[in-house]
Design an enzyme around this catalytic site. Sequence first.
Site, PDB file in Angstrom:
ATOM      1  N   SER A  17       0.824  -1.214   0.000  1.00  0.00           N
ATOM      2  CA  SER A  17       0.000   0.000   0.000  1.00  0.00           C
ATOM      3  C   SER A  17       0.855   1.260   0.000  1.00  0.00           C
ATOM      4  CB  SER A  17      -0.903   0.024   1.235  1.00  0.00           C
ATOM      5  OG  SER A  17      -1.740  -1.103   1.264  1.00  0.00           O
TER       6      SER A  17
HETATM    7  N1  SAH Z   1       0.089  -5.604   4.096  1.00  0.00           N
HETATM    8  C1  SAH Z   1       0.802  -5.854   2.843  1.00  0.00           C
HETATM    9  C2  SAH Z   1      -0.005  -5.474   1.622  1.00  0.00           C
HETATM   10  C3  SAH Z   1      -0.888  -6.554   1.328  1.00  0.00           C
HETATM   11  S1  SAH Z   1      -1.743  -6.595  -0.222  1.00  0.00           S
HETATM   12  C4  SAH Z   1       2.127  -5.161   2.807  1.00  0.00           C
HETATM   13  O1  SAH Z   1       2.466  -4.419   3.735  1.00  0.00           O
HETATM   14  O2  SAH Z   1       2.841  -5.376   1.832  1.00  0.00           O
HETATM   15  C5  SAH Z   1      -2.978  -7.739   0.304  1.00  0.00           C
HETATM   16  C6  SAH Z   1      -2.472  -9.116   0.644  1.00  0.00           C
HETATM   17  O3  SAH Z   1      -3.591  -9.874   1.082  1.00  0.00           O
HETATM   18  C7  SAH Z   1      -1.890  -9.871  -0.544  1.00  0.00           C
HETATM   19  O4  SAH Z   1      -0.587 -10.307  -0.241  1.00  0.00           O
HETATM   20  C8  SAH Z   1      -2.829 -11.060  -0.735  1.00  0.00           C
HETATM   21  O5  SAH Z   1      -2.191 -12.225  -1.170  1.00  0.00           O
HETATM   22  C9  SAH Z   1      -3.411 -11.206   0.660  1.00  0.00           C
HETATM   23  N2  SAH Z   1      -4.712 -11.868   0.709  1.00  0.00           N
HETATM   24  C10 SAH Z   1      -5.734 -11.784  -0.157  1.00  0.00           C
HETATM   25  N3  SAH Z   1      -6.772 -12.522   0.251  1.00  0.00           N
HETATM   26  C11 SAH Z   1      -6.400 -13.114   1.416  1.00  0.00           C
HETATM   27  C12 SAH Z   1      -7.050 -13.985   2.337  1.00  0.00           C
HETATM   28  N4  SAH Z   1      -8.295 -14.435   2.143  1.00  0.00           N
HETATM   29  N5  SAH Z   1      -6.369 -14.357   3.445  1.00  0.00           N
HETATM   30  C13 SAH Z   1      -5.107 -13.924   3.661  1.00  0.00           C
HETATM   31  N6  SAH Z   1      -4.446 -13.096   2.840  1.00  0.00           N
HETATM   32  C14 SAH Z   1      -5.079 -12.690   1.729  1.00  0.00           C
END
Ligand code: SAH
Length: 205
Positions: free
Chosen positions: A52
């Site tokens: 993000s």
């Molecule tokens: N917090 C992260 C950004 C994450 S983007 C950072 O600091 O880089 C959102 C993330 O959520 C992605 O890596 C994706 O794979 C994960 N995601 C999506 N659906 C999910 C689910 N149902 N359970 C766990 N993770 C999930």
Amino acid sequence: MVEHQLGSRGVKDERVLRAMARIPRHEFIPEPLQYQAYEDHPVPIGEDQTISQPYIIAYMTELLELKESDRVLEVGTGSGYQAAVLAEIAGALHSIELSETLSRRAGALLGRLGYDGVTLVVGNGYEGYPPAAPYDAIIVTAAPESIPEPLVEQLSDGGRLVIPVGPRNAGQTLYKIVKSGDRLRQYNYGGVVFVPLRQAPAPLR
Ligand code: SAH
């Protein structure tokens, strides 16, 4: 980044500002894109996911109102950057990620940077992570279409859930849910854009 993108937009929590000034954000980004690490927008991290924008990370972390002793759950480990920010500020952190590839990469990096208090879990964040519940703070970094009930259940008394909700590209809203006793209070923090929280593939029979 801290001064121009965070401080000037009203992020006041010194612990958040200090954490984000300390953490080498470029390390969490694939090498060809590292030159964008401190810019004012999200950056791709592989597997169709993004880290993000710095401001939204600071804003959501501030909304969690963390205390040093807080037990925290992050849903969506991704690059591990948000996990590092949380680990700088709070106590025990669990972070759950659906993609094993991303979780493994984040784990190696967080270990190398010395974040030993972070426990990474591969799994479906819709269900939260019951073995370490309850949590004083839960942050969700991908958007479900509605608030997953297990996450609300896994909040402690006084616990805070910060979560974007809504369909992709069609008006997601950032909410904070605060649990006190049997009461839930819900606050609306306006429009945001996140990747969708994915439904886990059905288990093989
Ligand atoms: N917090 C992260 C950004 C994450 S983007 C950072 O600091 O880089 C959102 C993330 O959520 C992605 O890596 C994706 O794979 C994960 N995601 C999506 N659906 C999910 C689910 N149902 N359970 C766990 N993770 C999930």
